[in-house]
Structure formats: C-alpha cells, structure tokens
Design a protein around this motif. Structure first.
Motif, PDB file in Angstrom:
ATOM      1  N   UNK A  12       0.651  -1.279   0.076  1.00 47.77           N
ATOM      2  CA  UNK A  12       0.199  -0.027   0.118  1.00 47.77           C
ATOM      3  C   UNK A  12       0.883   1.320  -0.019  1.00 47.77           C
ATOM      4  N   UNK A  13       1.949   1.113  -0.562  1.00 49.48           N
ATOM      5  CA  UNK A  13       3.041   2.344  -0.485  1.00 49.48           C
ATOM      6  C   UNK A  13       3.721   2.412  -1.783  1.00 49.48           C
ATOM      7  N   UNK A  14       2.756   2.588  -3.039  1.00 52.99           N
ATOM      8  CA  UNK A  14       3.177   2.354  -4.482  1.00 52.99           C
ATOM      9  C   UNK A  14       3.935   3.732  -5.039  1.00 52.99           C
ATOM     10  N   UNK A  15       5.037   4.023  -4.242  1.00 57.00           N
ATOM     11  CA  UNK A  15       5.878   5.276  -4.818  1.00 57.00           C
ATOM     12  C   UNK A  15       7.347   5.062  -4.252  1.00 57.00           C
ATOM     13  N   UNK A  16       8.286   5.527  -5.057  1.00 56.47           N
ATOM     14  CA  UNK A  16       9.711   5.494  -4.582  1.00 56.47           C
ATOM     15  C   UNK A  16      10.094   6.641  -3.838  1.00 56.47           C
ATOM     16  N   UNK A  17       9.441   7.799  -3.810  1.00 57.00           N
ATOM     17  CA  UNK A  17       9.865   8.813  -2.863  1.00 57.00           C
ATOM     18  C   UNK A  17       9.028   8.748  -1.335  1.00 57.00           C
ATOM     19  N   UNK A  18       9.758   9.133  -0.513  1.00 60.64           N
ATOM     20  CA  UNK A  18       9.303   9.098   0.777  1.00 60.64           C
ATOM     21  C   UNK A  18       8.655   8.017   1.396  1.00 60.64           C
ATOM     22  N   UNK A  19       9.414   6.991   1.161  1.00 60.38           N
ATOM     23  CA  UNK A  19       8.863   5.706   1.673  1.00 60.38           C
ATOM     24  C   UNK A  19       9.432   5.129   2.595  1.00 60.38           C
ATOM     25  N   UNK A  20       9.111   4.756   3.736  1.00 59.90           N
ATOM     26  CA  UNK A  20       9.842   4.415   5.075  1.00 59.90           C
ATOM     27  C   UNK A  20      10.527   3.245   4.987  1.00 59.90           C
ATOM     28  N   UNK A  21       9.819   2.234   4.457  1.00 61.08           N
ATOM     29  CA  UNK A  21      10.293   0.806   4.518  1.00 61.08           C
ATOM     30  C   UNK A  21      11.388   0.704   3.338  1.00 61.08           C
ATOM     31  N   UNK A  22      11.039   1.480   2.202  1.00 63.41           N
ATOM     32  CA  UNK A  22      12.223   1.350   1.243  1.00 63.41           C
ATOM     33  C   UNK A  22      13.171   2.126   1.586  1.00 63.41           C
ATOM     34  N   UNK A  23      13.188   3.284   2.210  1.00 62.83           N
ATOM     35  CA  UNK A  23      14.328   4.130   2.670  1.00 62.83           C
ATOM     36  C   UNK A  23      15.096   3.291   3.509  1.00 62.83           C
ATOM     37  N   UNK A  24      14.482   2.535   4.520  1.00 60.72           N
ATOM     38  CA  UNK A  24      15.269   1.587   5.437  1.00 60.72           C
ATOM     39  C   UNK A  24      16.116   0.534   4.717  1.00 60.72           C
ATOM     40  N   UNK A  25      15.234  -0.171   3.499  1.00 61.18           N
ATOM     41  CA  UNK A  25      16.096  -1.094   3.065  1.00 61.18           C
ATOM     42  C   UNK A  25      17.164  -0.711   2.414  1.00 61.18           C
ATOM     43  N   UNK A  26      16.916   0.535   1.568  1.00 64.60           N
ATOM     44  CA  UNK A  26      18.157   1.065   0.641  1.00 64.60           C
ATOM     45  C   UNK A  26      19.471   1.635   1.582  1.00 64.60           C
ATOM     46  N   UNK A  27      19.235   2.133   2.633  1.00 66.63           N
ATOM     47  CA  UNK A  27      20.120   2.614   3.627  1.00 66.63           C
ATOM     48  C   UNK A  27      20.897   1.487   4.125  1.00 66.63           C
ATOM     49  N   UNK A  28      20.182   0.637   4.489  1.00 68.79           N
ATOM     50  CA  UNK A  28      20.936  -0.635   5.309  1.00 68.79           C
ATOM     51  C   UNK A  28      21.472  -1.607   4.289  1.00 68.79           C
ATOM     52  N   UNK A  29      21.199  -1.562   3.011  1.00 67.01           N
ATOM     53  CA  UNK A  29      21.525  -2.932   2.167  1.00 67.01           C
ATOM     54  C   UNK A  29      21.930  -2.153   0.891  1.00 67.01           C
ATOM     55  N   UNK A  30      22.604  -3.157   0.027  1.00 69.18           N
ATOM     56  CA  UNK A  30      23.027  -3.036  -1.245  1.00 69.18           C
ATOM     57  C   UNK A  30      22.432  -3.952  -1.927  1.00 69.18           C
ATOM     58  N   UNK A  31      22.120  -3.849  -3.420  1.00 63.31           N
ATOM     59  CA  UNK A  31      21.430  -4.837  -4.194  1.00 63.31           C
ATOM     60  C   UNK A  31      19.978  -4.849  -3.636  1.00 63.31           C
ATOM     61  N   UNK A  32      19.147  -3.852  -3.382  1.00 59.03           N
ATOM     62  CA  UNK A  32      17.914  -4.084  -3.116  1.00 59.03           C
ATOM     63  C   UNK A  32      16.893  -4.194  -4.422  1.00 59.03           C
ATOM     64  N   UNK A  33      16.072  -5.435  -4.285  1.00 60.23           N
ATOM     65  CA  UNK A  33      15.284  -5.670  -5.525  1.00 60.23           C
ATOM     66  C   UNK A  33      13.862  -5.447  -5.052  1.00 60.23           C
TER      67      UNK A  33
END
Length: 442
Positions: A12-33
């Motif tokens: 329920x979060x269909x955007x790349x910008x200002x997305x909490x879970x996506x932010x944490x995934x990208x900040x904490x990991x490399x190769x996020x699919x």
C-alpha cells in the motif's frame, strides 16, 4: 552469496519517494530488489473485472517500473498467492532479508505473519515499518495507556505530539544507488491478470491544490463544488505520502488536517479493536433487528429511492467509483435509518464500488452512521435527506448531473415516508438497547 538480494515488497505504498520501508531497505543494504505481488487471494474475490482499483494499481506499478528502469534496476512482479510467490522466490533468488511497510487490516496481518514464519524458517529476517499513517496502534493513548475511542481528545493529543520529526520526508533518493542492477523484467498486462482497462487515470504528477485546501472548510460539504482534494485514492494505495500531506496542511487548513487525523484514528481503532471488522464497536448495537428488505436494498444500490440526493450519490458511485463525503453520510444514514437495513450490507457495497476503499475508514464511516461505532452519531440523530438536499444542493446542480430525469414523471416518488421511517427506527433502536441491557444483567 554474491547474488544475494534484499527484497523490498511494495503493498500500500506505491511510490519510490518518501517511503519509510524502502528508505530503510536502501540505507541498510546493497542490491535491493523491489517486488510486487498481484495476490490472487484478493483478486479472485473481485467479481467485476472492470475494476478501477486493479487498473490504478497496475498503472502505479508500471510507473515505478519505468522509474526503476531509468536507474538500471527493475520491478519484479508476480501473479499468484503471496505464500506461493515467496516459496518460489526462495528457490530462485538468494535472499538476504525482506523489507515492507506495516498493514493494519486483519487479513493482511495474517498474511504477514504467514510470510514472516516462512522466511524465518529459512533464516531470513522480515522487517516492516510505519508508513501509511503518522501515528499508529498505541502511539497516541490516554494518560492511562488505553486507546482513545473518542476523536476530539485523540486529535488534540495527536496535534500536541506532532513535531517535524513525524512528518519529515524519508530521503530515499539519496540511496537509489543501492537498487539491484538486474535485467529488466516485464509487467504482466491487465488482460493476463483477468481484468479490463478502465477510465481511471494515474496522473504523472500528483498535485495538491493550495487554494482548495485553504477553502476546504467552507466548500467541503457541497457536492456540486470541486471542494475536496480527491486524494483519498492516492492515500489508499500510497501513491502519495501521508507525511507530505500533513506538512502541506499545517499552514493552510486545520479542517483538512483533521480529515487526515480521522484516517489515523480509524486505523488505530481497527488495530486495537479488530472485532469492528465484522461486528459493532458498541456490542449493544448487535441486538438491532434489521428489516433487511432485499428489494429496497436493490433500489438503494441503483439510486432509485425517490430521494434525489440519495439517488445522485449512488449513481455517482456506480458510474465513477467516487462519492462525495457529505453524500456518503446521507446515503448511509438513509439505508440504515430510513430502510433499517444492516450497515454491513452498505459497507460491503461501498467496499465493492469505492476506488478509495479502505477497510478502517469505510467501517468507521458506516458504524458512525449506524451509531454503533466509536464516537458515532447518537442513534436518535437521523438525517432528513430532503433537508440535507436543501442545505447542501439547494439549486439541484449535483442532483441534475446524476439524476437527469429528476423533476419529470419518470422520476419515482419517495419509497418511504421519512417521518414514519424515523419513528420506526427510533423504536427499533430503543428496543435493541433495552434488550441488550436486560441480557447483560444475567
């Protein structure tokens, strides 16, 4: 493993910008699919294959996919049950961990627990984050730690707790370099999913009209005026950030901010009182003896009640998937308190038709109208549809748009006498509450 990926699961979060879970995934990991699942458990329940919501989701993930392609990445889209999808992913991908955002609906909680257990059995962590509301679950409570059940004190405490930390945007763009570099995947077409193209359109850029928000308080109740933001469908599917809208509302309109707080409030109620999804928040109201006349319900659904403001609302809903909020209150009150039809019938019909259908908000609205919900209208408050029309559509502009035969011999007379229906409802409600009181003595 060199080919291990972190999965980010869009829901329920269909955007790349200002997305909490996506932010944490990208900040904490490399190769996020990033992945998205067209869940057949949900899709198979939709009988009408001309469903604007499915089309809207399809357009939103297509937009995300296009953005990811420009970054050298791709969106992995699956079609099937969520459980089977993850079982397949476990076989085909090296998965380091899985990130997503919280979902508060009972079925979604069950689904997430199932996936969490499946992943943990395979030594994979499943992390979720708050994204679709500002304050969730038990973040705003009474001084004794119990959840609020009345909106005004909840909203007052909500506002006192609000500091910029809670509505600042997550800078996901800063970490876009951590998206997985993969061969481009293709998005399945709507036809492949079993659905048709509809008339709904996802704008390239979602605009928030400052002037509209400033005038929201004075214009919001008049359905003939374009006085509402129409952003509810974007909030429902997360194509816009709640934090962005709160930040926008603060200098412009407290009334518009209150509407966003109502959204948090109903999500909080669903989280703390999950029984509301199937029964009355106030248990006493489960004793109401509904008439549940199927012929009358069908007339209400079609917009053929003989009450023009009710009929206009139902026809707008059937034709577009949208209904003005004031008219939602009028049509729901009419079904419940003029026809004495169970609020759950109306709730289910709205769930089927509304583009912005959200379980917590829809349930909260219907239980408010039925007087069975938290902070609901008292049972003796019964909207007079004629008076509502005189007040909010005095020149029949909205009505004539949706009920062109109004004022001619083709338009039916009222299906009930409102004054008589009101007295009948007052009696039925009074008896139900009396019966509940007696039953609770034993």
């Amino acid at each position: 493993m060199a080919d291990e990926h972190t999965l980010f699961w869009f829901r329920r979060d269909l955007r790349l910008n200002d997305n909490a879970g996506l932010y944490h995934a990208l900040r904490e990991n490399k190769s996020v699919l990033p992945i998205f699942i067209f869940d057949t458990t949900i899709l198979n329940q939709l009988e009408n294959k001309y469903d604007r919501r499915v089309d809207f989701i399809h357009q939103a993930i297509s937009k995300i996919h296009k953005e990811l392609l420009s970054l050298g990445s791709s969106l992995l889209v699956h079609f099937g049950t969520t459980e089977n999808t993850f079982k397949s992913l476990l076989k085909t991908h090296g998965i380091k961990n899985v990130y997503a955002n919280h979902d508060y609906e009972p079925q979604a909680i069950e689904r997430d627990l199932l996936i969490k257990n499946l992943l943990e059995k395979n030594g994979i962590e499943f992390k979720t984050f708050k994204d679709q509301c500002v304050f969730e679950k038990t973040e705003i409570t009474k001084d004794d730690g119990k959840p609020y059940t009345v909106f005004t004190p909840y909203s007052n405490k909500w506002k006192k707790a609000l500091i910029p930390f809670y509505y600042r945007a997550y800078p996901t763009k800063k970490y876009f370099k951590n998206f997985a570099t993969v061969t481009a995947n293709s998005i399945p077409e709507l036809k492949y999913l079993g659905f048709e193209k509809t008339d709904i359109r996802l704008p390239e850029k979602i605009k928030v009209n400052d002037l509209l928000i400033q005038k929201y308080k004075e214009q919001r109740d008049y359905p003939a005026i374009e006085g509402t933001s129409r952003l509810s469908v974007h909030l429902r599917f997360g194509t816009v950030s709640i934090r962005q809208l709160v930040a926008k509302s603060l200098p412009l309109s407290e009334t518009w901010l209150n509407e966003l707080i109502w959204r948090d409030f109903y999500m909080m109620i669903l989280s703390n009182f999950p029984h509301v999804a199937k029964s009355a928040f106030k248990k006493d109201y489960d004793y109401i003896r509904w008439r549940n006349n199927e012929v009358e319900f069908e007339k209400w659904c079609k917009g053929e009640t003989g009450f023009p403001i009710v009929d206009a609302g139902m026809r707008e809903l059937n034709a577009t998937g949208f209904m003005h909020n004031r008219v939602r209150m009028i049509t729901s009150s009419f079904l419940i308190k003029d026809l004495l039809i169970d609020w759950r019938w109306g709730e289910a019909y709205f769930a089927q038709k509304l583009n912005d259908f959200d379980l917590s908000a829809n349930n909260g609205g219907w239980q408010w109208a039925a007087s069975s919900g938290c902070d609901a209208a008292p049972y003796f408050r019964i909207f007079n549809p004629t008076e509502q029309q005189k007040r909010f559509d005095p020149y029949f502009i909205y009505i004539k748009k949706w009920v062109p035969e109004f004022g001619t011999k083709k338009y039916p007379g009222p299906m009930v006498d409102h004054a008589e229906a009101r007295l009948r409802t007052l009696s039925v409600y009074k008896n139900a509450l009396s019966e509940s009181k007696q039953m609770n003595l034993f």
